[in-house]
Write a protein that holds these residues in place. Structure first.
Motif, PDB file in Angstrom:
ATOM      1  N   UNK A 163      38.042  40.286  42.027  1.00 41.91           N
ATOM      2  CA  UNK A 163      36.363  41.120  42.937  1.00 41.91           C
ATOM      3  C   UNK A 163      36.278  42.339  43.742  1.00 41.91           C
ATOM      4  N   UNK A 164      37.396  42.453  44.191  1.00 40.38           N
ATOM      5  CA  UNK A 164      37.812  43.873  45.069  1.00 40.38           C
ATOM      6  C   UNK A 164      37.432  44.684  44.686  1.00 40.38           C
ATOM      7  N   UNK A 165      36.436  44.944  43.555  1.00 36.66           N
ATOM      8  CA  UNK A 165      36.872  45.810  42.741  1.00 36.66           C
ATOM      9  C   UNK A 165      35.559  47.430  42.684  1.00 36.66           C
ATOM     10  N   UNK A 166      35.465  48.289  42.470  1.00 39.08           N
ATOM     11  CA  UNK A 166      34.304  49.300  42.611  1.00 39.08           C
ATOM     12  C   UNK A 166      34.583  50.506  42.334  1.00 39.08           C
ATOM     13  N   UNK A 167      33.475  51.352  41.611  1.00 43.91           N
ATOM     14  CA  UNK A 167      33.897  53.043  40.640  1.00 43.91           C
ATOM     15  C   UNK A 167      33.961  53.724  42.711  1.00 43.91           C
ATOM     16  N   UNK A 168      34.175  54.758  42.584  1.00 45.44           N
ATOM     17  CA  UNK A 168      34.199  55.563  44.016  1.00 45.44           C
ATOM     18  C   UNK A 168      33.979  57.276  43.380  1.00 45.44           C
ATOM     19  N   UNK A 169      34.009  57.575  42.982  1.00 42.10           N
ATOM     20  CA  UNK A 169      34.473  58.704  42.827  1.00 42.10           C
ATOM     21  C   UNK A 169      33.746  58.992  41.227  1.00 42.10           C
ATOM     22  N   UNK A 170      32.627  60.293  40.299  1.00 46.55           N
ATOM     23  CA  UNK A 170      32.652  59.986  39.448  1.00 46.55           C
ATOM     24  C   UNK A 170      33.748  61.978  38.882  1.00 46.55           C
ATOM     25  N   UNK A 171      34.679  62.741  39.488  1.00 46.59           N
ATOM     26  CA  UNK A 171      34.736  64.060  39.229  1.00 46.59           C
ATOM     27  C   UNK A 171      36.280  64.373  40.809  1.00 46.59           C
ATOM     28  N   UNK A 172      36.744  63.566  40.397  1.00 43.06           N
ATOM     29  CA  UNK A 172      37.185  62.707  39.525  1.00 43.06           C
ATOM     30  C   UNK A 172      37.034  61.517  38.977  1.00 43.06           C
ATOM     31  N   UNK A 173      36.978  60.290  38.167  1.00 42.08           N
ATOM     32  CA  UNK A 173      36.418  59.341  37.844  1.00 42.08           C
ATOM     33  C   UNK A 173      37.382  58.223  38.240  1.00 42.08           C
ATOM     34  N   UNK A 174      36.996  57.568  39.607  1.00 39.49           N
ATOM     35  CA  UNK A 174      37.540  56.543  40.613  1.00 39.49           C
ATOM     36  C   UNK A 174      37.364  55.651  40.274  1.00 39.49           C
ATOM     37  N   UNK A 175      38.212  54.601  40.314  1.00 41.72           N
ATOM     38  CA  UNK A 175      37.647  53.243  40.499  1.00 41.72           C
ATOM     39  C   UNK A 175      39.385  52.800  41.322  1.00 41.72           C
ATOM     40  N   UNK A 176      38.980  51.497  41.918  1.00 40.79           N
ATOM     41  CA  UNK A 176      39.732  50.781  42.956  1.00 40.79           C
ATOM     42  C   UNK A 176      39.801  49.589  42.864  1.00 40.79           C
TER      43      UNK A 176
ATOM     44  N   UNK B  99      46.324  40.410  52.331  1.00 36.94           N
ATOM     45  CA  UNK B  99      46.567  41.446  52.932  1.00 36.94           C
ATOM     46  C   UNK B  99      45.871  42.594  51.375  1.00 36.94           C
ATOM     47  N   UNK B 100      44.909  43.190  51.153  1.00 33.47           N
ATOM     48  CA  UNK B 100      44.924  43.660  50.316  1.00 33.47           C
ATOM     49  C   UNK B 100      44.946  45.709  50.074  1.00 33.47           C
ATOM     50  N   UNK B 101      46.029  45.137  48.710  1.00 31.08           N
ATOM     51  CA  UNK B 101      45.989  47.020  48.252  1.00 31.08           C
ATOM     52  C   UNK B 101      45.365  47.269  47.405  1.00 31.08           C
ATOM     53  N   UNK B 102      44.832  48.855  47.798  1.00 28.15           N
ATOM     54  CA  UNK B 102      44.382  49.349  46.861  1.00 28.15           C
ATOM     55  C   UNK B 102      45.129  49.880  46.160  1.00 28.15           C
ATOM     56  N   UNK B 103      44.666  50.083  44.627  1.00 32.83           N
ATOM     57  CA  UNK B 103      44.821  50.236  43.715  1.00 32.83           C
ATOM     58  C   UNK B 103      44.223  51.700  43.476  1.00 32.83           C
ATOM     59  N   UNK B 104      44.385  52.190  43.670  1.00 36.56           N
ATOM     60  CA  UNK B 104      43.524  53.932  43.530  1.00 36.56           C
ATOM     61  C   UNK B 104      43.576  53.998  41.400  1.00 36.56           C
ATOM     62  N   UNK B 105      42.616  54.284  41.069  1.00 33.63           N
ATOM     63  CA  UNK B 105      43.026  54.180  39.570  1.00 33.63           C
ATOM     64  C   UNK B 105      41.705  55.263  39.089  1.00 33.63           C
ATOM     65  N   UNK B 106      42.326  56.932  38.578  1.00 31.55           N
ATOM     66  CA  UNK B 106      41.611  57.705  37.757  1.00 31.55           C
ATOM     67  C   UNK B 106      41.392  57.080  35.774  1.00 31.55           C
ATOM     68  N   UNK B 107      40.385  56.943  36.055  1.00 30.34           N
ATOM     69  CA  UNK B 107      39.925  56.912  34.527  1.00 30.34           C
ATOM     70  C   UNK B 107      40.319  58.293  33.333  1.00 30.34           C
ATOM     71  N   UNK B 108      41.354  58.018  32.818  1.00 35.33           N
ATOM     72  CA  UNK B 108      42.040  59.250  31.765  1.00 35.33           C
ATOM     73  C   UNK B 108      40.337  58.685  30.702  1.00 35.33           C
ATOM     74  N   UNK B 109      40.349  58.018  30.168  1.00 32.14           N
ATOM     75  CA  UNK B 109      39.304  57.306  28.774  1.00 32.14           C
ATOM     76  C   UNK B 109      38.038  56.241  28.566  1.00 32.14           C
ATOM     77  N   UNK B 110      37.421  56.414  29.040  1.00 32.05           N
ATOM     78  CA  UNK B 110      36.695  55.429  28.530  1.00 32.05           C
ATOM     79  C   UNK B 110      36.217  55.001  26.920  1.00 32.05           C
TER      80      UNK B 110
END
Ligand SMILES: Cc1cc2nc3c(=O)[nH]c(=O)nc-3n(C[C@H](O)[C@H](O)[C@H](O)COP(=O)(O)O)c2cc1C
Length: 311
Positions: A58-71, A164-175
């Motif tokens: 739940x430490x999760x959100x969206x941070x960008x649309x171009x590129x589409x990035x979730x963390x 300690x958190x670890x930000x996993x920065x993810x780019x969406x390749x397919x919805x």
């Protein structure tokens, strides 16, 4: 909308803490209660041995649309500072599928959060169905109506001790989005998705319950609450939400229009609109008008109450 205290006239009684003087569970407790509801990422990952893992974050959100990035952030275990399987997996194979969690599967997802031993497949433990992905190796969760296949761009550790958190920065390749949750407008229907979100303790909420809409602010920028007669804020006769609705009006009606609206609302007026009794009457009418969506009318009465619409 329910009556809520007007923050401009009420005062809280604060307690305060410096996180440096607290243990990690207490800081977690404050953060979980303070920052919520938090959306939930149900993350499926796989290691180089081909072992699949599924866990919620739940430490999760969206941070960008171009590129589409979730963390999302798998923290080091508070108990012993060790890494969660999800974190180990994305370090080995930087791919993940993030799914939205609808209410219908919340207890299965909670079960998937159990500390099963390494290599245990939580799809099986939670009774969820794995579907092959198109672009990445970890499978998708068939029961979720929204599945996002991602590559991991970066893992950013925020510390080295437990918690300690670890930000996993993810780019969406397919919805993948279920047709059943897409509105004719193309937007996603929050009622149909019925996503759950997490708060402090054991609390969750769901998106289909208690939904309400707030119109976006006017593009031209509203007049602002500071343009309203000060008595409206000082007396607390309108709550903060209603004050903001007035402040979102693009312009103040001209004096003539204000007088016209006043006459229409109070054809046989027997009070002085600037007296305390008169203002009480006006405030009552303004609340009703605002709740009917007649914001311009309410604003006109506000201006009458301040004498701004006099000849
Ligand atoms: C709804 C929910 C949200 C959670 N959010 C997080 C989170 O944001 N970060 C975290 O480290 N653990 C979180 N957890 C706990 C992990 O899911 C749990 O530690 C899980 O065992 C990790 O699994 P893994 O070791 O297989 O990766 C959450 C648990 C639940 C039920």
């Amino acid at each position: 909308m329910n009556e809520t205290p007007n923050p401009s006239v009420m005062s809280w009684h604060f307690e305060g803490w410096d996180p440096a003087n607290l243990d990690t569970p207490s800081v977690q407790n404050l953060l979980h209660g303070a920052v919520g509801p938090r959306p939930i990422a149900l993350a499926s990952t796989i290691n180089l041995k081909g072992q699949v893992n599924l866990s919620p974050f739940s430490f999760f959100n969206v941070f960008s649309a171009k590129p589409p990035v979730l963390i999302f952030s798998p923290a080091l275990r508070v108990r012993d500072g060790s890494s969660k399987h999800t974190l180990l997996n994305v370090m080995e194979l930087p791919e993940v599928v993030i799914q939205v969690v609808p209410f219908a599967m919340v207890e299965q997802v909670s079960l998937a959060s159990s500390e099963f031993a390494e290599g245990v497949n939580e799809f099986q433990k939670a009774g969820l169905t794995a579907l092959p992905s198109l672009k990445v190796a970890p499978p998708r969760v068939a029961e979720s109506p929204i599945q996002m296949e991602c590559k991991v761009l970066e893992v950013k550790p925020l510390g080295s001790s437990g918690g300690a958190g670890n930000l996993v920065i993810c780019e969406v390749l397919y919805f993948h989005v279920a047709r059943e949750v897409i509105l004719p407008t193309g937007s996603i229907d929050p009622y149909a998705v019925d996503a759950v979100a997490r708060l402090g303790g054991d609390w969750y909420t769901r998106s289909s319950m208690g939904l309400f809409q707030v119109e976006k602010p006017v593009r031209t920028c509203g007049i602002g609450v500071d343009a309203l007669p000060p008595w409206l804020r000082e007396t607390g006769c309108l709550d903060g939400n209603r004050l903001a609705r007035l402040g979102n009006q693009p312009t103040i009606p001209n004096p003539e229009r204000c007088r016209e609206i006043f006459k229409e609302q109070f054809p046989d007026c027997s009070f002085d609109p600037q007296s305390p009794e008169g203002r009480r009457e006006l405030a009552k009418a303004m609340r009703q008008l605002l709740d009917q969506g007649r914001t311009e009318h309410a604003l006109a009465l506000a201006m009458i109450s301040s004498g701004a619409a006099e000849d």
